[in-house]
Design an enzyme around this catalytic site. Structure first.
Site, PDB file in Angstrom:
ATOM      1  CB  CYS A 181     -53.950 -32.438 -26.951  1.00 10.39           C
ATOM      2  SG  CYS A 181     -54.853 -32.946 -25.481  1.00 10.39           S
ATOM      3  CB  ALA A 214     -47.034 -31.056 -28.224  1.00 11.59           C
ATOM      4  N   PRO A 215     -46.858 -31.020 -31.559  1.00 13.33           N
ATOM      5  CG  PRO A 215     -45.603 -31.367 -33.494  1.00 13.33           C
ATOM      6  CD  PRO A 215     -46.752 -31.941 -32.708  1.00 13.33           C
ATOM      7  N   GLY A 216     -47.524 -28.440 -32.297  1.00 16.56           N
ATOM      8  CA  GLY A 216     -48.029 -27.102 -32.566  1.00 16.56           C
ATOM      9  C   GLY A 216     -48.430 -26.801 -33.997  1.00 16.56           C
ATOM     10  N   GLY A 217     -48.414 -27.782 -34.884  1.00 22.31           N
ATOM     11  CA  GLY A 217     -48.705 -27.531 -36.294  1.00 22.31           C
ATOM     12  C   GLY A 217     -50.061 -26.894 -36.544  1.00 22.31           C
ATOM     13  CG  ASP A 254     -54.313 -33.040 -17.132  1.00 17.15           C
ATOM     14  OD1 ASP A 254     -54.804 -33.499 -18.185  1.00 17.15           O
ATOM     15  OD2 ASP A 254     -54.130 -33.733 -16.105  1.00 17.15           O
ATOM     16  CB  CYS A 300     -52.969 -39.377 -36.080  1.00 17.04           C
ATOM     17  SG  CYS A 300     -52.161 -39.779 -34.517  1.00 17.04           S
TER      18      CYS A 300
END
Length: 447
Positions: free
Chosen positions: A261, A263-266, A312, A383
């Site tokens: 999962c 996004a945003p890819g950090g 998914d 988070c």
């Protein structure tokens, strides 16, 4: 260039529209506000700062603001017209929390806005409520922690039960404090000194992170996309706690990594850098929109050993089973650790949603651990600061699948010291630690 007060009415119109979209239609504030600031890029830095502060501040103090309005209005806030409700909320924030804005200007501009939006009949009501609050604000008392810190009562009580009264107070207070933007340096393109010099040339205030040299905190910029260091892919916006996911992983050149999962890819970008151009990081997410955000960041930062895939996490990828050296599972969560950045979270979350999210995470974890090859690592992170989503799910993983915890005590440097590190996990708490609320757990597949 026009000064902030010259554009006061236009600024307040923008704020009114953003808040109405967020509070009445359930949109995410960070998305709506960013869209508005992009649309009105001709506004100078002080005007953009005013729009951001009033929008975010109104949401941060919403419980307190509604309490104040209900004290001095004969009409309950729940019974008001949506636009008038938003107008009063943003105006009360300015009256109570912005000393540099004259009360008379706040009241006058609110009345003008009501008239322009075809609520001439309510001009007197708006003016009366705001001028009464202006007169009486010095006598306001907030006699409960929930009200003082503008946190839903059930949420504050949950933190109090879990972490004790003192830590609950520190956590709640931290969400109302200004915090810097954290960025991770892309050391494959420039050294830290060059990156800092680039930022400072554009008037950005920069501080280094003790114990984690790749991280910088920045303040005083207008918008991130206007920074040369960002445009050239020298930095990626990422909190310190999120970057520690990459530090927790022992990667070796040639590794195959799946971020389920992403996004945003950090985290994917960080791991691609650590692979030094070798191996492959497969950054997955659910929608083409999220995948596009990842790909945009990948291209900006220039990583060739990373690819973006729409997938998914609730669908098992048979072809990936037993193939990955590392799997990163930073899963959808309640976000209670980042309320300071996204204040609308605390109004949209419920106890039932917490339980649903914890169950969703288990559904995902029951599939994605299978991608890890024997001896490989699984990182589960969120988070949030909710034990049901964090410690309880980590224990659930350990008890049901061939996974053993990885000692993290030598992996995260001097950023945090906690007994739990030896047991393979750590919980960061906002205010208690200097970063976002975040949970990291690490496992090795046995076999």
């Amino acid at each position: 260039m026009a000064k902030t007060n010259d554009r006061g009415f236009e600024n307040r119109e923008i704020i009114l529209d953003v808040l109405t979209e967020v509070l009445e239609n359930g949109s995410f504030v960070h998305l709506v506000l960013n869209q508005a600031l992009q649309k009105y890029q001709y506004l100078d830095k002080p005007n953009r700062a005013f729009i951001t502060r009033v929008t975010e501040g109104t949401l941060e103090y919403l419980i307190q603001i509604d309490y104040i309005i209900n004290l001095y209005s004969k009409t309950r806030i729940s019974e008001m017209k949506p636009l008038i409700r938003s107008l009063l909320r943003m105006s009360v924030y300015q009256l109570i929390y912005m000393d540099r804005v004259p009360d008379s200007a706040v009241c006058n501009e609110a009345v003008k806005l009501a008239a322009k939006r075809r609520f001439q009949g309510l001009k007197g009501f708006v003016n009366g409520v705001l001028r009464t609050i202006s007169r009486e604000k010095a006598s306001l008392v907030f006699d409960t922690p929930s009200l003082a810190y503008s946190i839903p009562q059930w949420l504050y009580e949950m933190w109090e039960k879990r972490y004790g009264s003192e830590k609950a107070r520190i956590i709640a207070a931290s969400f109302l404090k200004d915090s810097p933007t954290w960025v991770r340096c892309n050391m494959s393109r420039a050294d830290r000194g060059e990156i800092i010099a680039s930022l400072e040339r554009q008037g950005v205030s920069v501080e280094e992170c003790p114990g984690l040299p790749i991280m910088l905190s920045i303040r005083g910029y207008d918008y991130i996309e206007g920074l040369e260091a960002f445009l050239k892919g020298l930095i990626q916006v990422q909190d310190v706690t999120s970057a520690l996911v990459g530090e927790a992983v022992s990667v070796k050149e040639g590794d195959y990594i799946i971020d389920v999962c992403a996004a945003p890819g950090g985290k994917s970008l960080h791991l691609a850098e650590k692979l030094r151009g070798t191996g492959m990081v497969e950054a997955r997410d659910l929608t083409y929109q999220k995948a596009a955000r990842i790909e945009e960041n990948r291209l900006r930062c220039g990583y060739q050993n990373m690819k973006t895939v729409v997938w998914d996490a609730l669908c098992l990828d048979q072809d990936a089973c037993g193939k990955a050296d590392v799997v990163i599972a930073d899963l959808p969560c309640s976000g209670l650790g980042i309320i300071g950045k996204k204040p609308d979270i605390k109004y949209n979350m419920t106890w039932e949603k917490l339980k649903e999210l914890a169950a969703l995470q288990r559904d995902m974890l029951s599939l994605v651990w299978q991608y890890v090859k024997p001896g490989g690592m699984l990182i589960y992170s969120t988070c949030t600061i909710d034990a049901m989503e964090n410690e309880e799910n980590a224990l659930w993983l350990r008890e049901r699948f061939p996974l053993e915890p990885v000692d993290l005590s030598q992996r995260l440097g001097r950023i945090v010291q906690a007994d739990s590190l030896k047991e393979g996990y750590v919980q960061f708490l906002p205010g208690v630690h200097s970063f976002d609320g975040f949970f990291i757990s690490a496992f090795r597949r046995v076999g």
